[in-house]
Write a protein that holds these residues in place. Structure first.
Motif, PDB file in Angstrom:
ATOM      1  N   LEU A  65      11.088   2.988  18.224  1.00  0.00           N
ATOM      2  CA  LEU A  65      10.994   1.565  17.698  1.00  0.00           C
ATOM      3  C   LEU A  65      10.284   1.274  16.410  1.00  0.00           C
ATOM      4  CD1 LEU A  65      11.601  -1.358  18.570  1.00  0.00           C
ATOM      5  CD2 LEU A  65       9.429  -1.383  19.460  1.00  0.00           C
ATOM      6  N   THR A  66       9.190   2.065  16.167  1.00  0.00           N
ATOM      7  CA  THR A  66       8.191   2.039  14.962  1.00  0.00           C
ATOM      8  C   THR A  66       8.996   2.374  13.808  1.00  0.00           C
ATOM      9  OG1 THR A  66       6.180   2.307  16.311  1.00  0.00           O
ATOM     10  CG2 THR A  66       6.003   2.777  13.940  1.00  0.00           C
ATOM     11  N   ASP A  67       9.635   3.197  13.942  1.00  0.00           N
ATOM     12  CA  ASP A  67      10.332   3.926  12.501  1.00  0.00           C
ATOM     13  C   ASP A  67      11.561   3.283  12.314  1.00  0.00           C
ATOM     14  OD1 ASP A  67       8.418   5.826  12.102  1.00  0.00           O
ATOM     15  OD2 ASP A  67       9.502   7.615  13.395  1.00  0.00           O
ATOM     16  N   ASN A  68      12.308   2.889  13.475  1.00  0.00           N
ATOM     17  CA  ASN A  68      13.466   2.099  13.000  1.00  0.00           C
ATOM     18  C   ASN A  68      13.606   0.631  12.882  1.00  0.00           C
ATOM     19  OD1 ASN A  68      15.870   4.275  13.173  1.00  0.00           O
ATOM     20  ND2 ASN A  68      14.421   4.730  14.847  1.00  0.00           N
ATOM     21  N   VAL A  69      12.421  -0.114  13.518  1.00  0.00           N
ATOM     22  CA  VAL A  69      12.483  -1.637  13.334  1.00  0.00           C
ATOM     23  C   VAL A  69      11.129  -2.147  12.962  1.00  0.00           C
ATOM     24  CG1 VAL A  69      12.313  -3.737  15.049  1.00  0.00           C
ATOM     25  CG2 VAL A  69      13.868  -1.698  15.608  1.00  0.00           C
ATOM     26  N   LEU A  70      10.072  -1.516  13.251  1.00  0.00           N
ATOM     27  CA  LEU A  70       8.929  -1.936  12.784  1.00  0.00           C
ATOM     28  C   LEU A  70       8.570  -1.674  11.371  1.00  0.00           C
ATOM     29  CD1 LEU A  70       6.710  -1.858  15.897  1.00  0.00           C
ATOM     30  CD2 LEU A  70       8.093  -3.564  14.998  1.00  0.00           C
ATOM     31  N   MET A  71       8.838  -0.285  10.930  1.00  0.00           N
ATOM     32  CA  MET A  71       8.234   0.173   9.605  1.00  0.00           C
ATOM     33  C   MET A  71       9.420  -0.243   8.299  1.00  0.00           C
ATOM     34  SD  MET A  71       5.602   2.048   9.168  1.00  0.00           S
ATOM     35  CE  MET A  71       4.258   2.885   9.880  1.00  0.00           C
ATOM     36  N   PRO A  72      10.494  -0.376   8.621  1.00  0.00           N
ATOM     37  CA  PRO A  72      11.551  -0.764   7.314  1.00  0.00           C
ATOM     38  C   PRO A  72      11.249  -2.048   6.627  1.00  0.00           C
ATOM     39  CG  PRO A  72      12.753   0.243   9.175  1.00  0.00           C
ATOM     40  CD  PRO A  72      11.532  -0.015   9.944  1.00  0.00           C
ATOM     41  N   PRO A  73      10.941  -3.212   7.356  1.00  0.00           N
ATOM     42  CA  PRO A  73      10.602  -4.467   6.771  1.00  0.00           C
ATOM     43  C   PRO A  73       9.618  -4.412   5.670  1.00  0.00           C
ATOM     44  CG  PRO A  73      11.114  -4.834   8.947  1.00  0.00           C
ATOM     45  CD  PRO A  73      11.077  -3.527   9.051  1.00  0.00           C
ATOM     46  N   LEU A  74       8.624  -3.386   6.014  1.00  0.00           N
ATOM     47  CA  LEU A  74       7.378  -3.267   5.167  1.00  0.00           C
ATOM     48  C   LEU A  74       7.913  -2.601   3.983  1.00  0.00           C
ATOM     49  CD1 LEU A  74       4.853  -1.922   7.940  1.00  0.00           C
ATOM     50  CD2 LEU A  74       5.193  -4.261   7.249  1.00  0.00           C
ATOM     51  N   LYS A  75       8.790  -1.831   3.633  1.00  0.00           N
ATOM     52  CA  LYS A  75       9.064  -1.058   2.520  1.00  0.00           C
ATOM     53  C   LYS A  75       9.165  -2.109   1.200  1.00  0.00           C
ATOM     54  CE  LYS A  75      12.547   2.196   0.506  1.00  0.00           C
ATOM     55  NZ  LYS A  75      13.661   2.940   0.744  1.00  0.00           N
ATOM     56  N   PRO A  76       9.688  -3.129   1.344  1.00  0.00           N
ATOM     57  CA  PRO A  76       9.800  -3.952   0.115  1.00  0.00           C
ATOM     58  C   PRO A  76       8.498  -4.606  -0.235  1.00  0.00           C
ATOM     59  CG  PRO A  76      10.993  -5.107   1.748  1.00  0.00           C
ATOM     60  CD  PRO A  76      10.603  -3.705   2.563  1.00  0.00           C
ATOM     61  N   LEU A  77       7.662  -4.947   0.815  1.00  0.00           N
ATOM     62  CA  LEU A  77       6.378  -5.542   0.368  1.00  0.00           C
ATOM     63  C   LEU A  77       5.417  -4.267  -0.098  1.00  0.00           C
ATOM     64  CD1 LEU A  77       4.705  -8.066   1.327  1.00  0.00           C
ATOM     65  CD2 LEU A  77       3.954  -6.827   3.320  1.00  0.00           C
ATOM     66  N   TYR A  78       5.478  -3.082   0.250  1.00  0.00           N
ATOM     67  CA  TYR A  78       4.791  -2.001  -0.107  1.00  0.00           C
ATOM     68  C   TYR A  78       5.223  -1.689  -1.438  1.00  0.00           C
ATOM     69  CZ  TYR A  78       2.761   2.913  -0.179  1.00  0.00           C
ATOM     70  OH  TYR A  78       2.387   4.292  -0.321  1.00  0.00           O
ATOM     71  N   GLU A  79       6.519  -1.511  -1.759  1.00  0.00           N
ATOM     72  CA  GLU A  79       7.032  -1.029  -3.037  1.00  0.00           C
ATOM     73  C   GLU A  79       7.279  -1.868  -4.068  1.00  0.00           C
ATOM     74  OE1 GLU A  79      10.495   1.287  -2.174  1.00  0.00           O
ATOM     75  OE2 GLU A  79       9.424   2.864  -1.050  1.00  0.00           O
ATOM     76  N   LYS A  80       7.724  -3.027  -3.616  1.00  0.00           N
ATOM     77  CA  LYS A  80       8.142  -4.105  -4.626  1.00  0.00           C
ATOM     78  C   LYS A  80       6.994  -5.376  -4.877  1.00  0.00           C
ATOM     79  CE  LYS A  80      12.039  -2.242  -5.209  1.00  0.00           C
ATOM     80  NZ  LYS A  80      12.334  -1.217  -6.411  1.00  0.00           N
ATOM     81  N   ALA A 118       1.831   3.857   3.954  1.00  0.00           N
ATOM     82  CA  ALA A 118       1.496   4.725   3.262  1.00  0.00           C
ATOM     83  C   ALA A 118       1.478   6.259   3.733  1.00  0.00           C
ATOM     84  CB  ALA A 118       0.148   4.559   2.231  1.00  0.00           C
ATOM     85  N   VAL A 119       0.863   6.328   4.857  1.00  0.00           N
ATOM     86  CA  VAL A 119       0.746   7.555   5.477  1.00  0.00           C
ATOM     87  C   VAL A 119       1.918   8.126   6.076  1.00  0.00           C
ATOM     88  CG1 VAL A 119      -0.305   8.984   7.410  1.00  0.00           C
ATOM     89  CG2 VAL A 119      -1.845   7.209   5.967  1.00  0.00           C
ATOM     90  N   ARG A 120       2.715   7.005   6.491  1.00  0.00           N
ATOM     91  CA  ARG A 120       4.118   7.690   7.177  1.00  0.00           C
ATOM     92  C   ARG A 120       5.272   7.907   6.140  1.00  0.00           C
ATOM     93  NH1 ARG A 120       6.617  10.288  10.742  1.00  0.00           N
ATOM     94  NH2 ARG A 120       8.710   9.346  11.721  1.00  0.00           N
ATOM     95  N   ALA A 121       4.982   6.894   5.017  1.00  0.00           N
ATOM     96  CA  ALA A 121       6.210   7.160   3.927  1.00  0.00           C
ATOM     97  C   ALA A 121       6.003   8.127   2.773  1.00  0.00           C
ATOM     98  CB  ALA A 121       6.550   5.700   3.277  1.00  0.00           C
TER      99      ALA A 121
END
Length: 312
Positions: A65-80, A118-121
């Motif tokens: 659940l963490t890898d497929n639902v909770l983490m992906p929405p954080l990517k634009p916040l983290y990167e962009k 950061a640690v996960r990606a």
């Protein structure tokens, strides 16, 4: 999954003419696009949920659940949005128990979330960071359940030691609410690190302590006031007033796009102090002070190198 091919930026033969590579048009047409791959992953995730083909550990952590639902929405916040840059990720071990200790700030604990991402990606071992949270997190409806699902657990020594002994990477923000709820004028000034409970956990398990310094989070919600009466009424440690919240309502809850830096320092070994080292209050105090001072000095250094809050 196919192994990604990495081309170094400064290859030995840089500047030499390279043979022209002609892509196979059939393969290019058949290769899945980003959204197609994401859709495939989500359908696979849904099938596993329906079939019960996933695991939840003793703390309630659901990796799937963490890898497929909770983490992906954080990517634009983290990167962009925050454009996070990590420094010193090689100091985070690829395996085995370790304790990441970081400064806390920003009114809302987005710094913890971005550190976990950061640690996960970005870490080569793609590790999960098992964060230690306050009671309030787990007492809050919905949020408490999501925190458990994402691998968080109560900030207490027994849970921390169990995670460390099982080889997990654990994250702790010892300033607690004093750190994220401090006024903007006190930004980047570390608050007390409690009684050193995180040091005791590391000493009891022999896990290294990795100081982590986060610059940028202080500016996402500049806290200029605290409605204490309303905070007590709602059961919150504070109720923040920022230049945009609550004046602009929900729009005021959008974090400002500051530029972030997260630096992981050199590990501090704890396995050299003996079996009962945690029972020595002076040693615990000295190590706590060492970790705190390391983070504070790193914050000062990063701030002197930063030219602009939003551009870095």
């Amino acid at each position: 999954m196919a192994e990604a091919r990495v081309i170094p930026l400064h290859a030995p033969d840089r500047g030499r003419p390279r043979p022209e590579v002609v892509a196979d048009p059939v393969e290019a047409e058949q290769a899945p696009t980003g959204w197609e791959q994401r859709l495939t992953d989500l359908l696979s995730f849904a099938r596993r949920r329906l079939q019960g083909d996933y695991e939840v550990d003793e703390f309630g952590f659901d990796r799937d659940l963490t890898d497929n639902v909770l983490m992906p929405p954080l990517k634009p916040l983290y990167e962009k949005w925050f454009r996070v840059e990590t420094i010193g990720l090689h100091n985070v071990p690829a395996e085995g128990g370790a304790l990441i200790v970081a400064n806390h700030s920003g009114t809302l604990p987005l710094d913890a979330t971005m550190t976990a991402y950061a640690v996960r990606a970005d870490h080569p071992a793609r590790r999960h960071l098992r964060m230690l949270g306050a009671d309030l997190v787990f007492k809050t409806p919905v949020l408490g359940a999501l925190a458990r699902k994402s691998g968080q657990t109560l900030a207490c020594n027994p849970d921390a030691e169990r995670l460390l002994r099982s080889g997990e990477l654990v994250g702790v923000w010892p300033e607690g609410f004093k750190g994220i709820g401090k006024p903007f004028k006190d930004r980047y000034k570390l608050q007390r690190f409690g009684r050193g409970g995180f040091v005791s956990a590391a000493l009891n398990t022999g896990a290294p302590i990795i100081p982590c310094s986060i610059v940028g989070a202080e500016e996402i919600y500049p806290m200029i006031g605290d409605l204490k009466a309303l905070a007590r009424l709602l059961g919150f440690p504070y109720f923040p007033v920022t230049p945009f919240f609550p004046l602009l309502g929900p729009l005021g809850a959008i974090p400002l796009p500051s530029k972030w830096y997260i630096e992981f320092g050199e590990p501090i070994r704890t396995d050299v102090y003996g079996e009962h080292a945690a029972d020595d209050p002076m040693l615990v105090f000295n190590l706590t002070d060492q970790v705190r001072e390391t983070i504070q000095q790193t914050l000062y250094r990063l701030l002197t190198q930063r030219r602009n809050v939003f551009l870095g």
